[in-house]
Write a protein that holds these residues in place. Sequence first.
Motif, mmCIF file in Angstrom:
data_model
loop_
_atom_site.group_PDB
_atom_site.id
_atom_site.type_symbol
_atom_site.label_atom_id
_atom_site.label_comp_id
_atom_site.label_asym_id
_atom_site.label_seq_id
_atom_site.Cartn_x
_atom_site.Cartn_y
_atom_site.Cartn_z
ATOM 1 N N SER A 1 51.774 37.942 43.406
ATOM 2 C CA SER A 1 50.725 37.908 44.413
ATOM 3 C C SER A 1 49.660 36.900 44.005
ATOM 4 C CB SER A 1 50.128 39.319 44.601
ATOM 5 O OG SER A 1 49.231 39.347 45.679
ATOM 6 N N GLN A 2 48.382 37.282 44.042
ATOM 7 C CA GLN A 2 47.291 36.361 43.749
ATOM 8 C C GLN A 2 46.689 36.661 42.384
ATOM 9 O OE1 GLN A 2 44.430 35.667 46.917
ATOM 10 N NE2 GLN A 2 45.850 36.554 48.386
ATOM 11 N N PHE A 3 46.771 35.687 41.507
ATOM 12 C CA PHE A 3 46.102 35.760 40.210
ATOM 13 C C PHE A 3 45.148 34.584 40.162
ATOM 14 C CE2 PHE A 3 45.034 35.898 35.910
ATOM 15 C CZ PHE A 3 45.558 37.029 35.301
ATOM 16 N N GLN A 4 43.867 34.863 40.313
ATOM 17 C CA GLN A 4 42.882 33.800 40.433
ATOM 18 C C GLN A 4 41.999 33.734 39.194
ATOM 19 O OE1 GLN A 4 41.179 35.084 44.207
ATOM 20 N NE2 GLN A 4 42.216 33.387 45.216
ATOM 21 N N GLN A 5 41.749 32.504 38.749
ATOM 22 C CA GLN A 5 40.902 32.278 37.591
ATOM 23 C C GLN A 5 39.678 31.474 38.008
ATOM 24 O OE1 GLN A 5 43.186 33.451 34.080
ATOM 25 N NE2 GLN A 5 42.574 31.367 33.768
ATOM 26 N N THR A 6 38.533 31.838 37.456
ATOM 27 C CA THR A 6 37.321 31.086 37.723
ATOM 28 C C THR A 6 37.084 30.084 36.602
ATOM 29 O OG1 THR A 6 35.931 32.708 36.603
ATOM 30 C CG2 THR A 6 36.332 33.044 38.954
ATOM 31 N N LYS A 7 36.190 29.155 36.855
ATOM 32 C CA LYS A 7 35.878 28.131 35.864
ATOM 33 C C LYS A 7 35.358 28.781 34.587
ATOM 34 C CE LYS A 7 33.235 23.881 35.215
ATOM 35 N NZ LYS A 7 32.256 22.943 35.830
ATOM 36 N N GLN B 1 38.960 43.149 38.746
ATOM 37 C CA GLN B 1 38.005 42.107 38.409
ATOM 38 C C GLN B 1 37.688 42.219 36.924
ATOM 39 O OE1 GLN B 1 34.786 40.708 40.725
ATOM 40 N NE2 GLN B 1 35.429 41.844 42.523
ATOM 41 N N ASN B 2 38.001 41.164 36.200
ATOM 42 C CA ASN B 2 37.694 41.084 34.773
ATOM 43 C C ASN B 2 36.491 40.160 34.634
ATOM 44 O OD1 ASN B 2 38.234 41.608 31.969
ATOM 45 N ND2 ASN B 2 39.086 39.543 31.813
ATOM 46 N N LEU B 3 35.299 40.750 34.464
ATOM 47 C CA LEU B 3 34.056 40.016 34.613
ATOM 48 C C LEU B 3 33.658 39.267 33.347
ATOM 49 C CD1 LEU B 3 32.184 42.626 36.810
ATOM 50 C CD2 LEU B 3 33.369 40.563 37.537
ATOM 51 N N ARG B 4 32.559 38.544 33.428
ATOM 52 C CA ARG B 4 32.104 37.664 32.352
ATOM 53 C C ARG B 4 31.990 38.419 31.023
ATOM 54 N NH1 ARG B 4 32.971 32.643 34.354
ATOM 55 N NH2 ARG B 4 31.902 32.331 36.343
ATOM 56 N N SER B 5 32.422 37.772 29.970
ATOM 57 C CA SER B 5 32.325 38.291 28.597
ATOM 58 C C SER B 5 33.167 39.532 28.367
ATOM 59 C CB SER B 5 30.858 38.589 28.225
ATOM 60 O OG SER B 5 30.056 37.440 28.390
ATOM 61 N N PHE C 1 44.217 39.922 41.373
ATOM 62 C CA PHE C 1 43.630 39.911 40.037
ATOM 63 C C PHE C 1 42.686 38.722 39.950
ATOM 64 C CE2 PHE C 1 44.368 41.648 35.684
ATOM 65 C CZ PHE C 1 43.466 40.856 35.008
ATOM 66 N N LEU C 2 41.407 39.002 39.680
ATOM 67 C CA LEU C 2 40.401 37.958 39.584
ATOM 68 C C LEU C 2 39.840 37.954 38.164
ATOM 69 C CD1 LEU C 2 38.696 35.766 40.883
ATOM 70 C CD2 LEU C 2 37.144 37.543 41.712
ATOM 71 N N ASN C 3 40.075 36.872 37.435
ATOM 72 C CA ASN C 3 39.692 36.777 36.026
ATOM 73 C C ASN C 3 38.520 35.825 35.860
ATOM 74 O OD1 ASN C 3 39.783 37.037 33.204
ATOM 75 N ND2 ASN C 3 41.147 35.275 33.024
ATOM 76 N N TYR C 4 37.384 36.377 35.417
ATOM 77 C CA TYR C 4 36.211 35.571 35.113
ATOM 78 C C TYR C 4 36.099 35.275 33.621
ATOM 79 C CZ TYR C 4 34.224 36.631 39.746
ATOM 80 O OH TYR C 4 34.003 36.739 41.092
ATOM 81 N N SER C 5 36.888 35.941 32.805
ATOM 82 C CA SER C 5 36.639 35.897 31.373
ATOM 83 C C SER C 5 37.932 35.672 30.603
ATOM 84 C CB SER C 5 35.949 37.196 30.946
ATOM 85 O OG SER C 5 35.542 37.131 29.609
ATOM 86 N N TYR C 6 38.272 36.599 29.681
ATOM 87 C CA TYR C 6 39.445 36.441 28.826
ATOM 88 C C TYR C 6 40.492 37.492 29.172
ATOM 89 C CZ TYR C 6 42.400 36.208 24.678
ATOM 90 O OH TYR C 6 43.482 36.092 23.834
ATOM 91 N N CYS C 7 41.694 37.022 29.455
ATOM 92 C CA CYS C 7 42.817 37.903 29.741
ATOM 93 C C CYS C 7 44.018 37.408 28.930
ATOM 94 C CB CYS C 7 43.146 37.901 31.230
ATOM 95 S SG CYS C 7 44.565 38.939 31.680
#
Length: 222
Positions: free
Chosen positions: A197-203, A163-167, A182-188
């Motif tokens: 597999s699953q690479f998910q990006q949030t708004k 989990q790559n969290l906010r900021s 892999f769940l990306n909330y921020s910058y990757c």
Amino acid sequence: MKNRFTLQNTTSQRLQNLRLFARGILLSAFVGVLGYEQIEQMRHHEATQHFFFSAKEDNFYENPANWEPEYPGTVIEADARIVIQDLAYLTGYNLKVNGLLEVAMGASLYSDQNDIVLFHEGKLDNHGEIIVNNIRNGGLVFNQMGAKIHVKSFALEQSGSVQNLRSANFIVIDSLVNQGHFLNYSYCAAGELYNHSQFQQTKGSELHIDGKSVELVALYRP
């Protein structure tokens, strides 16, 4: 909840029920990403040994004088929690994690040539900065708000999640290989992405591959 026009005549009990309902929805979505077993691992870490690094004598991880109550070595056992509280250089060995490795806010873990390897039970909780050669993750990685992970390569195994969290910033110079969640909330950013597999990006999140912005639709594989 601030939708006042729908809540004017509700009781405190109904408000509580609504909160529980919303919490259940969030938990269900979270479980969809990590799975029940990984949720439980995240909630509970039965650490019976705690080790703390501070730069009392120098900045070398392998110097026992920098540790309290004692030097834990470069293999973190399943019942151990290691906290990096200062700037630490890993110079001679790979860091093998079966327990919990924490990098505190304002602290850093560096290595020019060595790797971090997280096994199935291993957890990495980063609030500071990690700059190492490679990371291989079969466990759980949390790059917390405002934290930074900067590596040459990153391999996410089937048993692992990130989990790559906010900021936060998650930067891979060469290849990022994803076989887990892999769940990306921020910058990757990565030089190359091999997604199996699953690479998910949030708004509001960003993903850059080889310097170019990449859309979610091109990455998600159920």
